[in-house]
Scaffold this active site. Structure first.
Site, PDB file in Angstrom:
ATOM      1  N   GLU A 106      -6.528   9.783   8.147  1.00  0.00           N
ATOM      2  CA  GLU A 106      -6.683   8.326   8.133  1.00  0.00           C
ATOM      3  C   GLU A 106      -7.961   7.884   7.423  1.00  0.00           C
ATOM      4  O   GLU A 106      -8.058   6.757   6.959  1.00  0.00           O
ATOM      5  CB  GLU A 106      -6.666   7.776   9.561  1.00  0.00           C
ATOM      6  CG  GLU A 106      -5.314   7.802  10.228  1.00  0.00           C
ATOM      7  CD  GLU A 106      -4.327   6.847   9.562  1.00  0.00           C
ATOM      8  OE1 GLU A 106      -4.726   5.705   9.244  1.00  0.00           O
ATOM      9  OE2 GLU A 106      -3.181   7.246   9.345  1.00  0.00           O
TER      10      GLU A 106
ATOM     11  N   GLU B 165     -12.425   4.867   4.592  1.00  0.00           N
ATOM     12  CA  GLU B 165     -12.989   3.975   5.603  1.00  0.00           C
ATOM     13  C   GLU B 165     -13.377   4.843   6.803  1.00  0.00           C
ATOM     14  O   GLU B 165     -12.531   5.216   7.619  1.00  0.00           O
ATOM     15  CB  GLU B 165     -11.976   2.901   5.990  1.00  0.00           C
ATOM     16  CG  GLU B 165     -11.620   1.968   4.845  1.00  0.00           C
ATOM     17  CD  GLU B 165     -10.568   0.944   5.222  1.00  0.00           C
ATOM     18  OE1 GLU B 165     -10.914  -0.103   5.791  1.00  0.00           O
ATOM     19  OE2 GLU B 165      -9.379   1.218   4.952  1.00  0.00           O
TER      20      GLU B 165
ATOM     21  N   GLU C 179       0.829  -1.201   0.000  1.00  0.00           N
ATOM     22  CA  GLU C 179       0.000   0.000   0.000  1.00  0.00           C
ATOM     23  C   GLU C 179       0.862   1.248   0.000  1.00  0.00           C
ATOM     24  O   GLU C 179       1.930   1.289   0.602  1.00  0.00           O
ATOM     25  CB  GLU C 179      -0.962   0.027   1.192  1.00  0.00           C
ATOM     26  CG  GLU C 179      -0.300   0.009   2.546  1.00  0.00           C
ATOM     27  CD  GLU C 179      -1.302  -0.076   3.694  1.00  0.00           C
ATOM     28  OE1 GLU C 179      -1.401   0.912   4.455  1.00  0.00           O
ATOM     29  OE2 GLU C 179      -1.970  -1.106   3.839  1.00  0.00           O
TER      30      GLU C 179
ATOM     31  N   LYS D 121     -12.317   4.236  10.604  1.00  0.00           N
ATOM     32  CA  LYS D 121     -10.925   4.183  11.054  1.00  0.00           C
ATOM     33  C   LYS D 121     -10.679   5.271  12.094  1.00  0.00           C
ATOM     34  O   LYS D 121     -11.099   6.414  11.925  1.00  0.00           O
ATOM     35  CB  LYS D 121      -9.971   4.372   9.873  1.00  0.00           C
ATOM     36  CG  LYS D 121      -9.936   3.199   8.905  1.00  0.00           C
ATOM     37  CD  LYS D 121      -8.837   3.348   7.882  1.00  0.00           C
ATOM     38  CE  LYS D 121      -7.472   3.060   8.496  1.00  0.00           C
ATOM     39  NZ  LYS D 121      -6.409   3.009   7.471  1.00  0.00           N
TER      40      LYS D 121
END
Length: 446
Positions: free
Chosen positions: A324, A315, A261, A318
């Site tokens: 993030e 997301e 990633e 998270k």
């Protein structure tokens, strides 16, 4: 006559010699720690319309695996950190895990056991990592799948004790013995060393205009490695080469690197410098161009590293700062957060539905050797392969898979044989309803 035949043979060899070992893929991380994501079936259609060839799941969600099973996209699934103790201590549990998670899809190509385990301060978990990997590999062997599916684990850049300059790259002595065991497993089974480099965090620690240019692949004077004397012009190459030096230093030159990633957030909290749409677009766009150039890194020239971009969606569950939850390339409504050229055709971008028609393309996970053989065979049957020659509309991307897909599809549509036979290529090809055409490169369809 003999001279003419020799001349034609030389032309054939130089025309269809494998493009190089440098062929790489562009993948994407598909995380699901959110409550607003589209259904997996919609995500599968999105991925089929995109430039992504592989997808890495954070876990082994059955719905996602089922939706992706009928695509040409190779899947990497994950075993969670909480699974590791059971996988390490119980071979039967490992076998059941394979039976449950791998059997539903034939396009799973790798399994990552745990996430950044060696960077956690949990000695028991770190010690259990390698046995868990070994038991899963043994289970794959029992199922006759070990040759097709590789087992590895994902590492944080924190496994390096030193990385600046890249030639000083070395692993943290506190975990080097554990790493040697994992790397010996990688080396023996042919699996890759998966790492998570993030130039964004390097910029956060030194937020100067010069560092930003270095991290975003913008023009800059570079940074000279005092040891190797190599002048690095971007942070990504420097980080990956630091890993390459560390691997070589302890005798694992044969273990390949895959970037599990990497990405850049498009927004952040007020104190999160550099998190912006402009910078995220620049990083991902320039990284993709760097990958497609097949230039490679200074330590691995002509050998572009395989990359999974982080990430497909935000997301929203998270924890941590806003950044993030702000790495997504696409929104939940399947529109782009910003455009870096990932959607292959305007029609696909508009509908995100399979096209009407059939195209003959290689199956996910088929390697260069088999695809090169398919390319040679198809172009040797009298079809017009000039579009995949230099200057042709389909020459770029100059990869074996792209060229083979074009030739195989053209052969399929120029054949009078039964379609199930011509789009077979020794069981390495399949019919797809997704149009692989792009720009001026048009794939014929039925």
């Amino acid at each position: 006559m003999a001279v003419l035949l020799l001349f034609l043979l030389l032309i054939f060899i130089f025309t269809f010699t494998p493009l190089s070992q440098s062929q790489s893929f562009l993948g994407v991380y598909y995380g699901q720690f959110a409550d607003n994501l589209p259904p997996p079936e919609s995500t599968a259609n999105l991925l089929k319309s995109s430039a992504f060839q592989k997808v890495r799941l954070s876990g082994s969600d059955p719905a996602a695996i089922k939706a992706l099973a009928n695509t040409n996209i190779a899947i990497t699934i994950g075993a969670s950190n909480s699974d590791i103790p059971h996988l390490a201590s119980d071979p039967t549990f490992a076998q059941k895990w394979i039976d449950t998670n791998v059997a539903p899809a034939s396009n799973i190509v790798s399994i990552n056991v745990g996430y950044e385990v060696l960077s956690y301060n949990d000695r028991n978990l770190r010690a259990q990592l390698l046995p868990a990997m070994q038991n899963l590999h043994t289970a794959l062997e029992s199922a006759g799948l070990a040759g097709e599916i590789k087992v590895s684990t994902v590492h944080s850049m924190a496994v390096l004790g030193r990385s600046d300059p890249p030639s000083s790259g070395s692993f943290d002595p506190a975990i080097e013995d554990l790493l040697r065991g994992v790397l010996s497993f990688n080396n023996a089974t042919g699996s890759a060393f998966a790492i998570n480099p993030y130039p964004y965090f390097a910029y956060r620690s030194d937020p100067s205009p010069e560092t930003l240019a270095f991290c975003l692949f913008w023009p800059n004077s570079g940074r000279v490695d005092s040891g190797s004397k190599i002048n690095y012009t971007n942070m990504f190459d420097a980080q990956v080469d630091g890993v390459r030096w560390a691997l070589d230093r302890i005798g694992f030159k044969g273990v390949e690197i895959v970037v599990a990633e990497t990405g850049w957030p498009y927004r952040g909290d007020e104190e999160e410098v550099g998190a912006s749409v402009e910078n995220a677009k620049a990083y991902n766009e320039n990284l993709i161009a760097h990958l497609r150039s097949t230039i490679g890194t200074p330590m691995m020239p002509g050998r572009s590293v395989d990359i999974y971009l982080f990430s497909l969606y935000d997301e929203n569950h998270k924890p941590g700062p806003t950044s993030e939850r702000s790495f997504g390339l696409f929104k939940p409504d399947l529109t782009m957060a910003y455009d870096v050229g990932l959607i292959q055709t305007p029609a696909a971008a508009a509908t995100l539905k399979p096209s009407k028609g059939r195209w003959c393309v290689g199956k996910a996970g088929v390697g260069d050797v088999k695809m090169q053989a398919n390319l040679d065979y198809a172009c040797g049957q009298g079809i017009d392969c000039s579009p995949i020659q230099p200057g042709g509309a389909c020459f770029e991307p100059a990869t074996v898979i792209a060229h083979a897909n074009y030739a195989m599809n053209l052969f399929f549509h120029n054949s009078d044989k039964d379609p199930s036979i011509t789009c077979d290529f020794a069981q390495t090809a399949t019919l797809s309803s997704t149009d692989p055409s792009y720009d001026k490169c048009i794939y014929p369809s039925s």
